[in-house]
Design a protein around this motif. Structure first.
Motif, PDB file in Angstrom:
ATOM      1  N   THR A  61      -4.640   6.715  -5.714  1.00 57.15           N
ATOM      2  CA  THR A  61      -4.103   7.998  -6.660  1.00 57.15           C
ATOM      3  C   THR A  61      -5.017   8.182  -7.516  1.00 57.15           C
ATOM      4  OG1 THR A  61      -1.801   7.421  -6.000  1.00 57.15           O
ATOM      5  CG2 THR A  61      -2.081   9.166  -7.506  1.00 57.15           C
ATOM      6  N   GLU A 110      -7.408   0.827 -15.805  1.00 55.51           N
ATOM      7  CA  GLU A 110      -6.997  -0.291 -14.811  1.00 55.51           C
ATOM      8  C   GLU A 110      -6.783  -1.602 -15.297  1.00 55.51           C
ATOM      9  OE1 GLU A 110      -5.824  -0.033 -11.433  1.00 55.51           O
ATOM     10  OE2 GLU A 110      -5.550  -2.280 -12.144  1.00 55.51           O
ATOM     11  N   SER A 116      -4.390   1.169   7.350  1.00 50.07           N
ATOM     12  CA  SER A 116      -4.920   2.415   7.986  1.00 50.07           C
ATOM     13  C   SER A 116      -4.109   3.581   7.280  1.00 50.07           C
ATOM     14  CB  SER A 116      -4.627   2.510   9.636  1.00 50.07           C
ATOM     15  OG  SER A 116      -3.386   2.347   9.849  1.00 50.07           O
ATOM     16  N   VAL A 145      -2.626  -0.092 -20.077  1.00 48.06           N
ATOM     17  CA  VAL A 145      -2.092   0.493 -21.148  1.00 48.06           C
ATOM     18  C   VAL A 145      -0.548   0.403 -21.364  1.00 48.06           C
ATOM     19  CG1 VAL A 145      -1.118   3.206 -21.341  1.00 48.06           C
ATOM     20  CG2 VAL A 145      -3.498   2.626 -20.223  1.00 48.06           C
ATOM     21  N   VAL A 147       4.618   8.237   0.673  1.00 42.06           N
ATOM     22  CA  VAL A 147       4.121   6.897   0.162  1.00 42.06           C
ATOM     23  C   VAL A 147       2.781   6.592   1.070  1.00 42.06           C
ATOM     24  CG1 VAL A 147       6.405   5.973  -0.147  1.00 42.06           C
ATOM     25  CG2 VAL A 147       5.456   5.848   2.099  1.00 42.06           C
ATOM     26  N   VAL A 163      -0.948   6.627   2.199  1.00 39.10           N
ATOM     27  CA  VAL A 163      -2.310   6.916   1.504  1.00 39.10           C
ATOM     28  C   VAL A 163      -2.795   8.497   1.218  1.00 39.10           C
ATOM     29  CG1 VAL A 163      -4.802   6.388   1.432  1.00 39.10           C
ATOM     30  CG2 VAL A 163      -3.195   4.452   2.082  1.00 39.10           C
TER      31      VAL A 163
END
Ligand SMILES: Cc1cc2nc3c(=O)[nH]c(=O)nc-3n(C[C@H](O)[C@H](O)[C@H](O)COP(=O)(O)OP(=O)(O)OC[C@H]3O[C@@H](n4cnc5c(N)ncnc54)[C@H](O)[C@@H]3O)c2cc1C
Length: 496
Positions: free
Chosen positions: A27, A52, A77, A267, A460, A462
């Motif tokens: 995302t 990250e 996949s 973060v 949910v 990809v």
């Protein structure tokens, strides 16, 4: 108010705007790539920073190679019918690396009384082929007849939400739910279908009931597969890469400008600061930015947004996640008796097995194991086994091997194993999820430079995550462009 002159308060179109993306899963990377692309296309200088927490990008997407095996630790996949992941891959120059499911291996099996029974095309979610339904060994005659009644049943109450379990039972009967619906849904969502929102998990089926009064009728009119089986529509529906899903992550991360991606940068908290935000990290100085995209699973998003809005943080904490473990096991081909003519199997809870699903990875995709071996990918955990991630590697391998051996006729120990834990990785869209997400988005919209993206909200898979990240990027880009134009106008008026 930003204290950094580079992206301070008085800037115009020439000023560089800093946008922070939190999370470098698919995302966050999709959002960062879209922002960078828009900035370059439209000539608006943007400084995009991706923060990250871990030492690598990709989140749950991770491919590992060793001893001739290529193992996926998360997704293996993505669906091509939702075009966003495929388009992004092509834009990233990966078209030559894209592969589909090998040969005839799209077939999915369901375990029943310890044996694998094929799920034929044309029986689920609604029976569109009577021959397939009546030839199948998955259901009793009574269960099959009950499924055929679906077009004659009245519509449900279209105003509210209900659980996926209740919807399937109501339309197709208890047996269709227990023997087909439940294992397929748990194989995909890992959650409990008794509390899973049908509107969030199976929106196409709800729409068909609403529009045509029947799912079977809707499917016949649309000529559609309807969306229930993970692989059921045959080999063409899914894609991956010759060298695994990590290929996409590597391409996106390396496509970002120089120092954009900051690993090991967890973060802790975000707070409003003037017209932008201040981002507090686990170490080092806080970062000031004009806009922020929080591309995290809801529990993590909740932890860092309390400083912006306590109500927002509280609502985010209500989207629950389940944990999964993925156990990749490699065997010599001759050690597995079963022909493995399919892409894998899902397991109903009535079988009381410690696994939710198993993918025959080396049959499904080329290049996953040495020629004389097979690679099997077991998914375990979910709502049925919430503590899965606290089991040690040895125990998880034993559980997976023990569950597979009688079903596939495995005669010896694995020659390769890889255990991966995904704590709180899969959102459980509970009944009422749509209303909760609407409330979250409304609260967040009070902060114009803030966007939330990820698998918590509208899907949910990809491709859903790519779409969510790209849409957040487009919204933030418009906001920054509008703000730049307004600031420039104010500056000109002041000068005049
Ligand atoms: C086992 C499994 C199998 C799946 N199989 C499929 C499949 O076959 N096909 C499919 O389409 N989908 C599949 N999915 C779903 C899909 O893979 C995920 O929904 C998607 O990858 C989530 O991406 P994301 O970027 O939203 O979140 P994540 O991948 O969770 O990424 C979030 C990132 O944020 C980072 N982070 C967290 N907190 C902070 C913080 N405070 N500061 C900075 N960084 C932070 C994390 O380290 C992580 O890198 C599967 C999911 C799982 C778990």
């Amino acid at each position: 108010m930003s204290h950094n002159p580079a992206f301070g308060t008085g800037g115009g179109m020439n000023k560089t705007h800093r946008i922070v993306v939190i999370g470098a899963g698919i995302t966050g990377l999709s959002a960062a790539c879209r922002l960078t692309g828009l900035g370059a296309e439209r000539g608006l200088p943007l400084d995009v920073t991706v923060l990250e927490g871990r030492e690598r990008a990709g989140g749950v997407i991770s491919t590992r190679q060793s001893g001739g095996f290529l193992a996926e630790e998360g997704p293996d996949s993505f669906l091509k019918s939702k075009p966003e992941a495929l388009s992004l891959s092509i834009k990233a120059g990966l078209e030559p690396d894209i592969i589909g499911i090998s040969g005839e291996s799209g077939r999915v099996f369901i375990v029943r009384n310890g044996a694998m029974i094929p799920l034929p095309d044309g029986i689920f979610p609604a029976p569109t082929s009577m021959a397939a339904l009546f030839n199948s060994q998955l259901l009793s005659m009574r269960g099959k007849l009950r499924m055929t009644l679906e077009p004659f049943l009245p519509r449900g109450d279209s105003r509210g939400d209900e659980s996926a379990a209740s919807f399937i039972r109501r339309r197709f009967g208890r047996e269709a739910y227990e023997r087909i619906g439940e294992p397929l849904l748990t194989g995909i969502y890992a959650g409990d279908p008794e509390t899973l929102s049908v509107r969030a998990a199976l929106p196409a089926l709800v729409k068909m009931e609403e529009e045509y009064g029947s799912v079977a009728r809707g499917m016949r009119r649309n000529g559609a597969a309807g969306g229930g089986s993970k692989d059921g529509g045959g080999g063409g529906r899914f894609a991956t890469f010759g060298r695994g899903m990590g290929t996409l992550i590597n391409a996106l991360a390396s496509g970002l400008p120089g120092n954009s991606l900051r690993l090991k940068s967890r973060v802790k908290r975000i707070e409003p600061a003037g017209r932008g935000f201040r981002i507090h990290l686990n170490g080092g100085n806080p970062l000031e930015c004009d806009a922020v995209i929080v591309a995290l699973p809801a529990p993590q998003a909740s932890l860092i947004t309390g400083g912006i809005d306590l109500g927002l943080s509280e609502s985010l904490s209500r989207i629950k996640y389940v944990s999964t473990a993925v156990i990749n096991l490699g065997y010599g081909r001759s050690a597995v008796t079963h022909t493995l003519t399919g892409s894998g199997f899902v397991v109903p809870s009535s079988e009381h097995l410690p696994v939710l699903a198993c993918t025959f990875s080396s049959v499904k995709f080329a290049g996953r194991s040495p020629d004389d071996a097979v690679l099997l990918r077991v998914i375990s955990g979910g709502a049925q086994n919430p503590d899965i991630c606290s089991e040690d590697d040895g125990q998880l391998i034993k559980l997976a091997h023990g569950a597979l051996s009688p079903i596939l006729g495995i005669k010896s120990e694995p020659v390769y194993s890889l255990v991966s834990r995904n704590p709180e990785s899969m959102p459980h869209y509970a009944v009422g999820h749509g209303a909760l997400v609407a409330r979250i988005m409304e609260t967040a919209s009070a902060y114009p430079g803030l966007r939330l993206a990820g698998n918590a909200y509208g899907g949910v898979g990809v491709p859903d995550c790519v779409r969510s990240g790209e849409e957040a990027a487009e919204d933030i880009f418009s906001y920054i462009a509008r703000r730049g134009t307004r600031d420039e106008g104010n500056k000109s008026r002041r000068r005049a």
